[in-house]
Structure formats: structure tokens, C-alpha cells
Design an enzyme around this catalytic site. Sequence first.
Site, short mmCIF file in Angstrom:
data_model
loop_
_atom_site.label_atom_id
_atom_site.label_comp_id
_atom_site.label_asym_id
_atom_site.label_seq_id
_atom_site.Cartn_x
_atom_site.Cartn_y
_atom_site.Cartn_z
N TYR A 156 64.87 -8.65 -27.16
CA TYR A 156 64.28 -9.98 -27.28
C TYR A 156 62.77 -9.85 -27.15
CZ TYR A 156 63.20 -14.89 -26.25
OH TYR A 156 62.69 -16.16 -26.26
N ASP A 251 57.06 -3.38 -26.20
CA ASP A 251 57.08 -4.70 -25.56
C ASP A 251 57.40 -4.50 -24.08
OD1 ASP A 251 57.44 -7.26 -24.67
OD2 ASP A 251 58.85 -7.85 -26.25
N LYS A 279 55.03 -12.12 -18.12
CA LYS A 279 55.76 -12.23 -16.85
C LYS A 279 54.94 -11.84 -15.61
CE LYS A 279 60.19 -12.78 -18.97
NZ LYS A 279 60.58 -12.23 -20.26
C1 LIG Z 1 60.42 -12.77 -21.69
C2 LIG Z 1 60.15 -11.83 -22.80
C3 LIG Z 1 59.39 -12.20 -23.93
C4 LIG Z 1 58.94 -13.60 -24.18
O1 LIG Z 1 58.03 -14.07 -23.22
P1 LIG Z 1 57.81 -15.65 -23.06
O2 LIG Z 1 56.70 -15.74 -22.06
O3 LIG Z 1 59.11 -16.21 -22.59
O4 LIG Z 1 57.42 -16.18 -24.39
C5 LIG Z 1 59.08 -11.23 -24.86
N1 LIG Z 1 59.53 -9.96 -24.72
C6 LIG Z 1 60.26 -9.58 -23.66
C7 LIG Z 1 60.69 -8.17 -23.53
C8 LIG Z 1 60.62 -10.50 -22.68
O5 LIG Z 1 61.39 -10.12 -21.65
#
Ligand SMILES: *Cc1c(COP(=O)(O)O)cnc(C)c1O
Length: 445
Positions: A156, A251, A279
Site C-alpha cells: 500500500y 516507501d 507516519k
Molecule cells: C500509511 C502508508 C502510506 C500512506 O500514508 P498516508 O499518510 O495515510 O497518506 C503510504 N505508504 C505506506 C507504506 C504506508 O504505510
Amino acid sequence: MASSSTTSRSTSASTARSDALIEHARTVTPGGVNSPVRAFRAVGGTPRFIASAQGPWLTDVDGNRYVDLICSWGPMILGHRHPDVLAAVTAAADKGFSFGTPSENEVALATEIVGRIEPVEQVRLVSSGTEATMSALRLARGATGRSKVVKFAGCYHGHVDALLASAGSGLATFALPDSAGVPASSAGETIVLPYNDVAAVEAAFAEHGDEIACVITEASPGNMGVVPPAPGFTQALRRITREHGALLISDEVMTGFRCSAAGWFGLEGVVPDLFTFGKVMGGGFPAAAFGGRADLMAQLSPDGPVYQAGTLSGNPVATAAGLATLQACTPEVYSHLDQVAHTIADAAHDALSAAGVAHTIQWAGSMFSVFFREGEVRSYDDAQAQDTAAFGRFFNSMLDQGVHLPPSAFEAWFVSASHDDEAVEAVLAALPAAARAASGSEGTL
Ligand SMILES: *Cc1c(COP(=O)(O)O)cnc(C)c1O
């Protein structure tokens, strides 16, 4: 909380106010929530409206207390209302909320990130992980002049159109293969491959090598549950992308500053072209970033042709929270996370084994998740082959006993520096009954 009752659903905790709030919320907000997984669709029952939080504890609007194992899905690595972060936020807010001009805090946060992760020479700050991956993708396409993107099933990267294919997390929870509203032209530029499958990556590049702008991967996937890269997988991605002139985007929105002080990169050491963060680096406020080599980042506006901007990017209050959070993430914090995570995971393993519930626990640094199935999970297909109904019974029993897990079988369990003996004991006390509930041996809900 933490009642000693042996049956699930037997506590007297009232949820009257949460019940009333979700009912009203549904009239003014789709599903009553602003992010789908919060609606509890995968586990059933009433989402708890949290009124306040302190350290490892959440208190809901009915006055029930829970040990927090969501930690806002990662950001609250220090626990709630950490005194240093609270002081930094209060001081920043006292000077103004947003200026729309450069300000000092954003430089300090960028400097902290660049100082922690050696291959990151420059970062651009944004307000969400979604924005970070969306912008990194645009930069990769701009820098290469190519349009196709490779992603992995179960990874994701936020709700970016091109990346909402087999995207794990809330989508795994809802078992949606894809999202409506994503044009075929956009999804058509995305090649979705099985995770941990080098041969599939080789094959995709053999066919489309000169059209692929980048491979984007979760540094160590955490949105289909925790599925770390098999030994050599990330290295293979580095080699193959380099051979074909494509970029590698790691990511680290979830793993960054959590798996170690330098995220998953700090543990594995493979150097991608671009990183994305979010995060933890926002400390609970909307702050995220993407970054990498200075020559690549120079492609961004105003120096280069790739446009990217944001009214609230580098917000002084959010960056103050992020900086204070990162500065408080000491080696002691990381070893405490490790110890707490292992204590809870070991106890979960013991309780589930004693109750005869099939399960597998997987790790990425101190990040872990429990799959309700036997055997190693290496891909999204593996992750989906778990007993989500058993997880639902387990989740609800834990909740009734005062422990708030993420309401999905496809998420990591997050701990914080503030999880002390009292909080950990409360989790351990709840596990045996929850495991029995998961096994179904205590009747159905
Ligand atoms: C949470 C997450 C996102 C998206 O971040 P948001 O602040 O919710 O838009 C993207 N990549 C990874 C790996 C994530 O865990």
C-alpha cells in the site's frame, strides 16, 4: 478494563456514546469515518470514539480505557502526549499556525532526516504519505521520461490512482481488488507483480524494460501484515532497475524511523533512488516527505521541470512535532520497542498455541504482525489465506478486555516507548481468553 472474565463479550463496559456518535456520524460522513478501516467493518461492533490519550492508553467517550496497539497506525512511537513533543507543539503553535513562507522548523526537520539516512541528500516535505508517494512517482516519471510503474500486490502506498491496484491494507480488509474511479488509462500504466518474486520482476522488465519509470516497493511491507523481503529480494530490485535505467523507490512511510533509527534502510542497507517517509516523522501531525539524491531532487520545481507544491507543506506546528519526535527516538527507545514487541508477540504465540489456533508471527525490526494461518507468509496471496473470522473474534475479545488492536487482520501491531509494565501486563492478561475466543471454543459472538 482488563476484567478477569473468561468469556468474550462479557464485560459491562458501555459503548452508548460511541454507538450514538457513529450513528450520527453516518448521517454527515460516508460510513461515519474519515478513513475506511476505522469503521470496524472487518471485525464487527462499534468503533470506539477516542476522547483522549496518554502514554500507551486510550480513553473513549464512554470512559473505557484501552491499551493502544494501533498508535495511530505508527506515528505515536513515543506514546501519546510525550512531554517533549507536547512542549514543542505548544511553543510552535504559540508563534503562529501557518505562514505560507519558509520557516525555520522545516529546515530543522529536513536536516534531521538527511542526517539520519545517509543516501538521502535532500527531502521535500509534504502533508501525507499519499502525497509523498504520488510526488515521488511524478518525479521518477519526469526524470526518466517514461510512464510505466511497477508495484507489488499487497503493498500500500496511499490512495494514489496509479498505485491503487492490489493495494493491501484497507483494500485487503474489504477484499476489493481495486477502486472505482481509477481510470483504466491510469491503472494501465501500473504493472502489479507478486511480492518476493524476482523472476516476475525479470520477466516484466524483459517485456517493458524501456517503458518502466520506476519500481515502488514498501521497504519491508507492513500493509498486508508484516511480510519482510526475502534475502536478496531488495538487492535484486536494485540490480534490475539499474540495468534498465529505471528508478527504485523505497516507501518507508511505515518503516521509516520505526524499524530502526534509519528505518528499514538502517537494517538492510540497499540504496534506492528515492525514499518516501511519513507516519513517525510527523509525530502525530500531518507531515511526510520524499527525498533522495540531490541531482534527482533538482528536477523538482522551482529548480527543475517537475511541479510539486503544498499550501501546508512544512507546516511549522507539524514540523515541530516531527522534529521533537525524531530527536526523542533514542537508541533506548528502539531497544524498548524491541523488548515490548517481543514480550507481547511471545505471549500471543503461547496463548494462540495453547488454544490450538493456527498462527504465524512475522517481524521487520520491532514491527510485527500475527497472521491467523500456519506457515511463512511471503506474498499477498499467502496473507489472504488466513482465518479473518478468527481474527475478528480475537480482536473483539481483546477490545472487551481493554486492549485496542488495529481492527484488521492485515495490519502490524504497533507499540510505543510508553508501553510500560502496566500496559504490557494488561495485554498479556487479555491474550488467553482472546485466543480461546479465536478458536471458537467459547461459542460464537
Ligand atoms: C500509511 C502508508 C502510506 C500512506 O500514508 P498516508 O499518510 O495515510 O497518506 C503510504 N505508504 C505506506 C507504506 C504506508 O504505510
